[in-house]
Design a protein around this motif. Structure first.
Motif, PDB file in Angstrom:
ATOM      1  N   VAL A 144      27.304 117.810  48.061  1.00  0.00           N
ATOM      2  CA  VAL A 144      27.846 116.640  48.996  1.00  0.00           C
ATOM      3  C   VAL A 144      27.718 116.845  50.400  1.00  0.00           C
ATOM      4  O   VAL A 144      27.375 115.949  50.876  1.00  0.00           O
ATOM      5  CB  VAL A 144      29.554 116.355  48.363  1.00  0.00           C
ATOM      6  N   HIS A 145      28.066 118.135  50.688  1.00  0.00           N
ATOM      7  CA  HIS A 145      27.839 118.264  52.201  1.00  0.00           C
ATOM      8  C   HIS A 145      26.349 118.007  52.635  1.00  0.00           C
ATOM      9  O   HIS A 145      25.856 117.692  53.704  1.00  0.00           O
ATOM     10  CB  HIS A 145      28.136 119.759  52.557  1.00  0.00           C
ATOM     11  N   LYS A 146      25.429 118.637  51.671  1.00  0.00           N
ATOM     12  CA  LYS A 146      24.026 118.516  52.093  1.00  0.00           C
ATOM     13  C   LYS A 146      23.577 116.966  52.086  1.00  0.00           C
ATOM     14  O   LYS A 146      22.824 116.713  53.006  1.00  0.00           O
ATOM     15  CB  LYS A 146      23.054 119.189  51.061  1.00  0.00           C
ATOM     16  N   ALA A 147      24.285 116.035  51.233  1.00  0.00           N
ATOM     17  CA  ALA A 147      23.683 114.918  51.205  1.00  0.00           C
ATOM     18  C   ALA A 147      24.307 114.009  52.140  1.00  0.00           C
ATOM     19  O   ALA A 147      23.918 113.154  52.832  1.00  0.00           O
ATOM     20  CB  ALA A 147      24.324 114.217  49.978  1.00  0.00           C
ATOM     21  N   GLY A 148      25.692 114.448  52.718  1.00  0.00           N
ATOM     22  CA  GLY A 148      26.328 113.382  53.669  1.00  0.00           C
ATOM     23  C   GLY A 148      27.166 114.049  54.816  1.00  0.00           C
ATOM     24  O   GLY A 148      28.349 113.525  55.557  1.00  0.00           O
ATOM     25  N   GLY A 149      27.220 115.512  54.787  1.00  0.00           N
ATOM     26  CA  GLY A 149      27.873 116.209  55.872  1.00  0.00           C
ATOM     27  C   GLY A 149      29.458 116.289  55.877  1.00  0.00           C
ATOM     28  O   GLY A 149      29.868 115.812  54.646  1.00  0.00           O
ATOM     29  N   ASP A 150      30.123 116.679  56.920  1.00  0.00           N
ATOM     30  CA  ASP A 150      31.646 116.575  56.510  1.00  0.00           C
ATOM     31  C   ASP A 150      32.067 115.126  56.462  1.00  0.00           C
ATOM     32  O   ASP A 150      33.242 115.262  55.792  1.00  0.00           O
ATOM     33  CB  ASP A 150      32.128 116.840  57.966  1.00  0.00           C
ATOM     34  N   ILE A 155      35.698 112.418  52.522  1.00  0.00           N
ATOM     35  CA  ILE A 155      36.156 111.634  51.515  1.00  0.00           C
ATOM     36  C   ILE A 155      36.430 112.065  50.133  1.00  0.00           C
ATOM     37  O   ILE A 155      37.223 111.832  49.318  1.00  0.00           O
ATOM     38  CB  ILE A 155      35.086 110.371  51.411  1.00  0.00           C
ATOM     39  N   TRP A 156      35.474 112.915  49.550  1.00  0.00           N
ATOM     40  CA  TRP A 156      35.239 113.676  48.386  1.00  0.00           C
ATOM     41  C   TRP A 156      36.237 114.691  47.989  1.00  0.00           C
ATOM     42  O   TRP A 156      37.021 114.601  47.003  1.00  0.00           O
ATOM     43  CB  TRP A 156      33.992 114.165  48.119  1.00  0.00           C
ATOM     44  N   TYR A 157      36.637 115.375  48.991  1.00  0.00           N
ATOM     45  CA  TYR A 157      37.367 116.683  48.671  1.00  0.00           C
ATOM     46  C   TYR A 157      38.916 116.361  48.150  1.00  0.00           C
ATOM     47  O   TYR A 157      39.301 117.023  47.291  1.00  0.00           O
ATOM     48  CB  TYR A 157      37.500 117.446  49.899  1.00  0.00           C
TER      49      TYR A 157
END
Length: 204
Positions: A144-150, A155-157
């Motif tokens: 997720v971080h690789k795809a869209g950063g922080d 949003i996801w966490y």
């Protein structure tokens, strides 16, 4: 997370937050447990200021809930229909992430993900299921971080952590590691559709 990277140095507050996440994931701090700032400060040998900061952080993550004049407590178990909705929302975010990753992952990334799966296998062998849960989350967090950063992680966490409060899908070590390996192998092969299929099999 790769072998060549220096270990991450956690601040005292981060260490306390990590310990409290472990306590909540393991059930040592059960849903609806009221937190006592004074007792937590004594436990960790700190003033109440840093404890308040940690409580705020874990509230943002969805693990705790804070109410005015009542204080903080461990969040409640989700209603089954809300749990189903959260699973769907989490899955949608991660499918979006995988679709963004086509041709973006490097050999260094694949090495880091393989190291996470090695650690996951080791945690299963030790029967440390709290660590299993945290390493499992770290695999998805990496993607997720690789795809869209922080921005995307933030949003996801909370979906991921709130789901953990009543997460009952127990898999064997072999099945869990295999599910993640299937996602990793599909990403390595550049097969987005297969990676998405593997992801959906893993998040349910």
């Amino acid at each position: 997370m790769s072998g060549s990277r220096a270990p991450k140095i956690l601040s005292v507050k981060d260490q306390i937050a990590e310990q409290m996440r472990s306590d909540i994931i393991s059930g040592d701090l059960a849903p609806n447990t009221k937190l006592n700032e004074k007792e937590l400060a004594e436990r960790f040998g700190l003033s109440r200021g840093p404890i308040r900061d940690v409580i705020l952080q874990l509230t943002k993550e969805g693990l705790l809930v804070s109410k005015n004049n009542v204080g903080a407590s461990v969040n409640s178990v989700l209603d089954p229909s809300l749990q189903k909705l959260m699973i769907s929302l989490r899955r949608n975010i991660e499918v979006f992430a995988i679709e963004q990753l086509k041709d973006k992952l490097t050999e260094k990334d694949f090495g880091a993900l393989e190291k996470i799966l090695f650690d996951l296998q080791s945690a299963f062998e030790r029967e440390d299921f709290t660590e299993v849960t945290k390493i499992d989350i770290s695999f998805h967090n990496y993607l997720v971080h690789k795809a869209g950063g922080d921005d995307l992680v933030n949003i996801w966490y909370p979906f991921v952590m709130r789901m953990r409060l009543n997460y009952k899908r127990i898999t064997s070590g072999v099945e869990c590691v295999n599910e993640h390996e299937a996602i990793l192998n599909a990403l390595r092969a550049g097969d987005t559709a297969k990676a998405v299929k593997g992801l959906k099999a893993n998040i349910r």
